[in-house]
Design a protein around this motif. Structure first.
Motif, mmCIF file in Angstrom:
data_model
loop_
_atom_site.group_PDB
_atom_site.id
_atom_site.type_symbol
_atom_site.label_atom_id
_atom_site.label_comp_id
_atom_site.label_asym_id
_atom_site.label_seq_id
_atom_site.Cartn_x
_atom_site.Cartn_y
_atom_site.Cartn_z
ATOM 1 N N ILE A 30 -10.548 -1.666 94.767
ATOM 2 C CA ILE A 30 -11.731 -1.897 93.923
ATOM 3 C C ILE A 30 -11.353 -2.674 92.673
ATOM 4 N N VAL A 31 -10.288 -2.247 91.998
ATOM 5 C CA VAL A 31 -9.857 -2.902 90.759
ATOM 6 C C VAL A 31 -9.458 -4.356 91.035
ATOM 7 N N ILE A 32 -8.690 -4.575 92.077
ATOM 8 C CA ILE A 32 -8.279 -5.943 92.426
ATOM 9 C C ILE A 32 -9.500 -6.800 92.717
ATOM 10 N N LYS A 33 -10.431 -6.275 93.493
ATOM 11 C CA LYS A 33 -11.644 -7.026 93.845
ATOM 12 C C LYS A 33 -12.466 -7.342 92.595
ATOM 13 N N GLU A 34 -12.677 -6.337 91.740
ATOM 14 C CA GLU A 34 -13.488 -6.552 90.553
ATOM 15 C C GLU A 34 -12.809 -7.509 89.576
ATOM 16 N N TRP A 35 -11.503 -7.387 89.412
ATOM 17 C CA TRP A 35 -10.767 -8.291 88.519
ATOM 18 C C TRP A 35 -10.872 -9.726 89.033
ATOM 19 N N ASN A 36 -10.662 -9.912 90.328
ATOM 20 C CA ASN A 36 -10.731 -11.254 90.891
ATOM 21 C C ASN A 36 -12.150 -11.817 90.853
ATOM 22 N N HIS A 37 -13.153 -10.961 90.870
ATOM 23 C CA HIS A 37 -14.541 -11.409 90.768
ATOM 24 C C HIS A 37 -14.801 -12.095 89.421
ATOM 25 N N ILE A 38 -14.133 -11.628 88.387
ATOM 26 C CA ILE A 38 -14.292 -12.230 87.063
ATOM 27 C C ILE A 38 -13.911 -13.712 87.107
ATOM 28 N N THR A 93 -0.459 -11.442 82.397
ATOM 29 C CA THR A 93 0.383 -10.300 82.766
ATOM 30 C C THR A 93 -0.460 -9.188 83.368
ATOM 31 N N LEU A 94 -1.615 -8.929 82.774
ATOM 32 C CA LEU A 94 -2.509 -7.914 83.337
ATOM 33 C C LEU A 94 -2.927 -8.304 84.752
ATOM 34 N N THR A 95 -3.191 -9.562 84.970
ATOM 35 C CA THR A 95 -3.529 -10.048 86.316
ATOM 36 C C THR A 95 -2.400 -9.756 87.291
ATOM 37 N N GLU A 96 -1.174 -10.056 86.874
ATOM 38 C CA GLU A 96 -0.014 -9.803 87.733
ATOM 39 C C GLU A 96 0.132 -8.313 88.035
ATOM 40 N N LEU A 97 -0.056 -7.481 87.019
ATOM 41 C CA LEU A 97 0.068 -6.033 87.212
ATOM 42 C C LEU A 97 -1.012 -5.515 88.167
ATOM 43 N N ILE A 98 -2.226 -5.956 87.962
ATOM 44 C CA ILE A 98 -3.325 -5.533 88.838
ATOM 45 C C ILE A 98 -3.055 -5.964 90.269
ATOM 46 N N THR A 139 -15.817 -3.824 78.035
ATOM 47 C CA THR A 139 -15.973 -5.245 78.342
ATOM 48 C C THR A 139 -16.362 -5.439 79.800
ATOM 49 N N PHE A 140 -15.650 -4.778 80.702
ATOM 50 C CA PHE A 140 -15.944 -4.935 82.128
ATOM 51 C C PHE A 140 -17.304 -4.362 82.481
ATOM 52 N N ASN A 141 -17.699 -3.309 81.804
ATOM 53 C CA ASN A 141 -19.009 -2.724 82.033
ATOM 54 C C ASN A 141 -20.108 -3.745 81.728
ATOM 55 N N GLN A 142 -19.858 -4.623 80.750
ATOM 56 C CA GLN A 142 -20.827 -5.657 80.386
ATOM 57 C C GLN A 142 -20.715 -6.901 81.263
ATOM 58 N N LEU A 143 -19.514 -7.229 81.727
ATOM 59 C CA LEU A 143 -19.296 -8.474 82.471
ATOM 60 C C LEU A 143 -19.555 -8.365 83.969
ATOM 61 N N LEU A 144 -19.316 -7.202 84.523
ATOM 62 C CA LEU A 144 -19.369 -7.054 85.973
ATOM 63 C C LEU A 144 -20.651 -6.351 86.414
ATOM 64 N N ASP A 145 -21.313 -6.935 87.405
ATOM 65 C CA ASP A 145 -22.488 -6.278 87.984
ATOM 66 C C ASP A 145 -22.074 -5.012 88.716
ATOM 67 N N GLU A 146 -20.965 -5.103 89.419
ATOM 68 C CA GLU A 146 -20.420 -3.943 90.121
ATOM 69 C C GLU A 146 -19.125 -3.550 89.421
ATOM 70 N N TYR A 147 -19.211 -2.515 88.615
ATOM 71 C CA TYR A 147 -18.048 -2.040 87.862
ATOM 72 C C TYR A 147 -17.860 -0.571 88.189
ATOM 73 N N ASN A 148 -16.664 -0.227 88.629
ATOM 74 C CA ASN A 148 -16.346 1.152 88.975
ATOM 75 C C ASN A 148 -15.419 1.715 87.896
ATOM 76 N N PRO A 149 -15.982 2.381 86.897
ATOM 77 C CA PRO A 149 -15.148 2.865 85.784
ATOM 78 C C PRO A 149 -14.094 3.878 86.218
ATOM 79 N N ASP A 150 -14.398 4.667 87.244
ATOM 80 C CA ASP A 150 -13.412 5.661 87.691
ATOM 81 C C ASP A 150 -12.184 4.995 88.296
#
Length: 168
Positions: A30-38, A93-98, A139-150
């Protein structure tokens, strides 16, 4: 000296255990998908710069006393080349870690390196990483239509604890 090596190995193992305990394979997906969606537009540099502005401003709004920690990257002018280059390094770096969430050995090696770097920086505190996490979340809550905070909370715990776990 051997006890120091043993302690480092235990810390590495604890980081991997914490990351995998909190961040399931599904959470990582989920995190990888949402990050790449940005970055779906394909031109990531402007997106990263915009994202870095939001995150830096959010961080300093919450923790203005942390500004001096970034003086070497010209935080006085957050539109400067030095500060933008620094923030691009942070988000790259965050991208690489994710993108390494499914590769715990590689992720652990990267986190160990980052932990050493941050431990050598005078004034950096564990608390700063909590603030960074919270700013990312809002930030992600505002930027992403589908954001999974958990999922983000679960996966960022391992990443950020891996970097900041030994900081004061």
């Amino acid at each position: 000296m051997n006890s120091l090596i043993l302690a480092a190995l235990l810390l590495c193992g604890a980081t991997v255990a914490l990351a995998s305990e909190h961040c399931s394979y599904e959470d990582a997906d989920i995190v990888i998908k949402e990050w790449n969606h940005i970055f779906a537009t394909g031109n990531s540099a402007p997106v990263l710069l915009h994202l870095s502005d939001i995150i830096a401003n959010g961080f300093f709004d919450v923790e203005p006393t942390a500004r001096p920690l970034f003086s070497r990257v010209n935080v006085a002018d957050m539109q400067s080349g030095e500060f933008n280059a620094f923030m691009l390094r942070v988000l790259t770096t965050l991208t690489e870690l994710i993108n390494k969430l499914h590769s715990p050995e590689v992720l652990d090696s990267m986190l160990e390196h980052l932990a050493k770097q941050h431990a050598a920086m005078h004034g950096v505190k564990h608390e700063h990483f909590h603030i960074f996490r919270d700013v990312l979340g809002s930030t992600f809550n505002q930027l992403l239509d589908e954001y999974n905070p958990d999922a983000w909370k679960n996966c960022m715990f391992g990443i950020l604890f891996g970097i900041s776990g030994n900081l004061p």
